[in-house]
Design an enzyme around this catalytic site. Sequence first.
Site, PDB file in Angstrom:
ATOM      1  CG  ASP A 161     -50.757 -88.631 -78.405  1.00 45.62           C
ATOM      2  OD1 ASP A 161     -49.821 -89.043 -79.126  1.00 45.62           O
ATOM      3  OD2 ASP A 161     -50.958 -87.425 -78.161  1.00 45.62           O
ATOM      4  CB  ALA A 162     -55.772 -93.124 -77.395  1.00 43.47           C
ATOM      5  CG  PHE A 206     -47.228 -94.330 -77.162  1.00 42.47           C
ATOM      6  CD1 PHE A 206     -46.186 -94.979 -77.813  1.00 42.47           C
ATOM      7  CD2 PHE A 206     -46.974 -93.728 -75.936  1.00 42.47           C
ATOM      8  CE1 PHE A 206     -44.908 -95.013 -77.257  1.00 42.47           C
ATOM      9  CE2 PHE A 206     -45.708 -93.765 -75.377  1.00 42.47           C
ATOM     10  CZ  PHE A 206     -44.671 -94.409 -76.042  1.00 42.47           C
ATOM     11  CG  ASP A 207     -51.316 -92.747 -73.510  1.00 38.38           C
ATOM     12  OD1 ASP A 207     -50.079 -92.563 -73.551  1.00 38.38           O
ATOM     13  OD2 ASP A 207     -52.153 -91.826 -73.516  1.00 38.38           O
ATOM     14  CG  LEU A 216     -12.524 -82.193 -83.981  1.00 42.24           C
ATOM     15  CD1 LEU A 216     -13.807 -81.679 -84.625  1.00 42.24           C
ATOM     16  CD2 LEU A 216     -11.902 -83.275 -84.845  1.00 42.24           C
ATOM     17  CD  GLU A 274     -20.351 -83.876 -88.842  1.00 38.54           C
ATOM     18  OE1 GLU A 274     -20.474 -84.259 -87.668  1.00 38.54           O
ATOM     19  OE2 GLU A 274     -20.132 -84.643 -89.808  1.00 38.54           O
ATOM     20  CE  LYS A 312     -15.864 -77.527 -82.296  1.00 37.81           C
ATOM     21  NZ  LYS A 312     -16.500 -77.090 -81.010  1.00 37.81           N
ATOM     22  CG  ASP A 356     -21.425 -74.284 -77.676  1.00 34.84           C
ATOM     23  OD1 ASP A 356     -20.570 -74.987 -77.111  1.00 34.84           O
ATOM     24  OD2 ASP A 356     -21.640 -73.095 -77.370  1.00 34.84           O
ATOM     25  NE  ARG A 402     -12.947 -84.577 -75.984  1.00 35.79           N
ATOM     26  CZ  ARG A 402     -11.850 -84.148 -75.364  1.00 35.79           C
ATOM     27  NH1 ARG A 402     -11.935 -83.696 -74.125  1.00 35.79           N
ATOM     28  NH2 ARG A 402     -10.677 -84.160 -75.959  1.00 35.79           N
ATOM     29  CE1 TYR A 409     -30.313 -82.923 -84.113  1.00 37.29           C
ATOM     30  CE2 TYR A 409     -30.025 -82.007 -81.913  1.00 37.29           C
ATOM     31  CZ  TYR A 409     -30.763 -82.130 -83.077  1.00 37.29           C
ATOM     32  OH  TYR A 409     -31.958 -81.472 -83.203  1.00 37.29           O
ATOM     33  CE  LYS A 439     -16.580 -85.491 -88.046  1.00 35.79           C
ATOM     34  NZ  LYS A 439     -17.604 -86.386 -87.462  1.00 35.79           N
ATOM     35  CE  LYS A 463     -14.775 -73.165 -82.011  1.00 39.00           C
ATOM     36  NZ  LYS A 463     -13.919 -73.221 -80.825  1.00 39.00           N
ATOM     37  CB  CYS A 497       1.532 -60.420 -54.292  1.00 41.94           C
ATOM     38  SG  CYS A 497       0.312 -61.745 -54.453  1.00 41.94           S
ATOM     39  CB  CYS A 545       1.073 -63.126 -50.169  1.00 40.24           C
ATOM     40  SG  CYS A 545       2.263 -62.932 -51.521  1.00 40.24           S
ATOM     41  CB  CYS A 598       3.446 -62.977 -56.458  1.00 39.58           C
ATOM     42  SG  CYS A 598       3.685 -63.457 -54.722  1.00 39.58           S
ATOM     43  CB  CYS A 617       1.433 -66.331 -52.756  1.00 42.25           C
ATOM     44  SG  CYS A 617       0.115 -65.399 -53.560  1.00 42.25           S
TER      45      CYS A 617
END
Length: 651
Positions: free
Chosen positions: A30-31, A33-34, A80, A108, A110, A112, A131, A213, A277, A301, A395, A398, A411, A417
């Site tokens: 880390d040092a 990299f810093d 898909l 692979e 899916k 979420d 997207r 990902y 796929k 799914k 309704c 309304c 309605c 309405c």
Amino acid sequence: MTYQDYMTLIEEIEQHNMHYYVHSNPVISDAQFDQLMQQLIQMEQQNPERIIPQSPTQRVGGTVDQAFQPIAHKTPMLSLDNSFNHEDIHDFYQRISKVATDLALTAEPKLDGLALSCIYIDHKLDKAITRGDGTMGEDVTHNVRTIKNIPQILPKTAPKYLEVRGEVVIHKADFTTMNAGLEKPFANPRNAASGSLRQLDPAITAKRPLTFYAYSLLGDTLPNTHAERMAWLEVHHFQTPKPFYLLESLSEVIGYLNHIQEIRHELGYEIDGAVIKVNHIDDQDKLGNRSKSPRWATAYKFPAEEAQSLILDIEFSVGRTGVLTPVAKLKPTNVSGVIVSQATLHNIHELRRKDIRIGDTVSIRRAGDVIPEVIEPILSQRPQATQTITPPTHCPSCHTPVIQEKTFIRCPNGLNCPAQLASAIIHFSSRSALNIQGLGKQLIHHLCQQQLVKIPADLFTLSATDIHTLPKMGEKSTQNLLKAIDQCRDISLDRLIYALGIKDVGKDTARILAQHFTLAELKHLTLEQITALNGIGDNTANSLITYFKDEAACSALEKLEQQLRIRQLQTTQNNQFSGLKFVITGTLSQPREVISQFIRDHGGTISGQVSQKTDYLVYGENAGSKFTKAQKMGIQCIDEAALSTLATSIR
């Protein structure tokens, strides 16, 4: 130091970032990299004109954006098709086996999360686009630069143009830690990822534990199988979803699906299924795409996870077409990581058939892991004092007497309405319709409640005084909204038809109608004239005829016509590209979407891949492998000038 020294230092730091954040295998302390970072900071302080957006110093977040700019995807980000059981997977396998020469498949998880496209030009991250609706997304580049596992600079071995698509997620452990520190916790990791990526202030995004990902790779001179492209991504420091498998038979696919379902809760991130796929890219090209989804992939799914809850009340909501839908108000319950407090009962017929009552304990699930629904009451837990539901005679919005239509009650009051009016305005201003930026649902409800908007045309006569009186609408917000509304006056006929919200008329149907008729002609069409069009059936035709016979609807439309500048699409007589499929490649003199729209306006369709079904390839500079492939297949290749000539020569 020279500019080359500056770029070399950035690339060195970027490599160490990837070792740390992607591979979890740092090669320096880390040092150390810093020290490299301090050297870079000092160099940029001495030479501020050298700072590039891809510098590691810029990952902390830049200035606050006022809005996200819409950007057209060069290749649509298609959805898909879903498979819900092994029989659906078997059907998918049978379909592809009729076309594909190599039946190897990949599988692979899916993820979420939120779909994202990262575009690299000359080995540097140039744009990051959500997207969106698949055709148009939002520019979130400033926020994406803060995601530490997304490379800002690629090795020189990468193509000069590259598009990496994938999913932005928040790991389950990170979600728990992050939520504990928030005043208003997120409901689930997916909502958290989406909300974090769409922050106007990149500094806020930088504090959120987002991870990307990659699952797709587009560009020239790439490997010719999906499995090899996934390996390419790994080599070039992108994380990919795991477990990933190359499968040789249907039985192996079923085995993977059983395995991934067993271990889904052991994975570090939320998944809602698996993606299957076709492995070979040439076979993907042969199979091609539908209008909204590829034929060479399917999303399996998982069965919806169920829970139990108590029905506290049953109310009726009024939709855009006036249909009254019973909605169960529930004791808040966790279902698949989401706190559910209401669920649909679909229609009055389902409510009666299932005999669901207020006071019942019921089984609920998120259908497709999205929409909560009530499955059935648990009769063994039914108390003596339950309340049956009598369908409303008026309704709830309304108070107009409702009418019975098969399994629905509706309605008939249309835009008079308040509930239907608000839903109609929400649809009218949505992205695929007029796309009025800044006109959200809450603001629309306020406009309707204050009776400032009674028909869609009223949006275009709003004054600054009208809007400024509404909650949370300051002077700047008011002016921005008025400007956004005014910018939407110029609209193509197909978008207007869709915006009207006619029953059974979606975006594709609206485009077909706009290509064959003017708005004036639409008002007087017969059933025979409409159903003569390919892809339009009796139900849609009857809905159109009913709409244009409605005096109130026609009056509202006439007032709307006075406010808009409507662009007519090509009619049947001038629809030169009807039935023709085009592929576009290379660097063009105009934005890709302009060329695509020109082709669509003349009746043609756009594909992202060259195949035997391609009629023309439109190419620009640096056309690459698609151009070469089209030439080998004997497909006619034309430049922009020839495309324009083609539009006038085909009769």
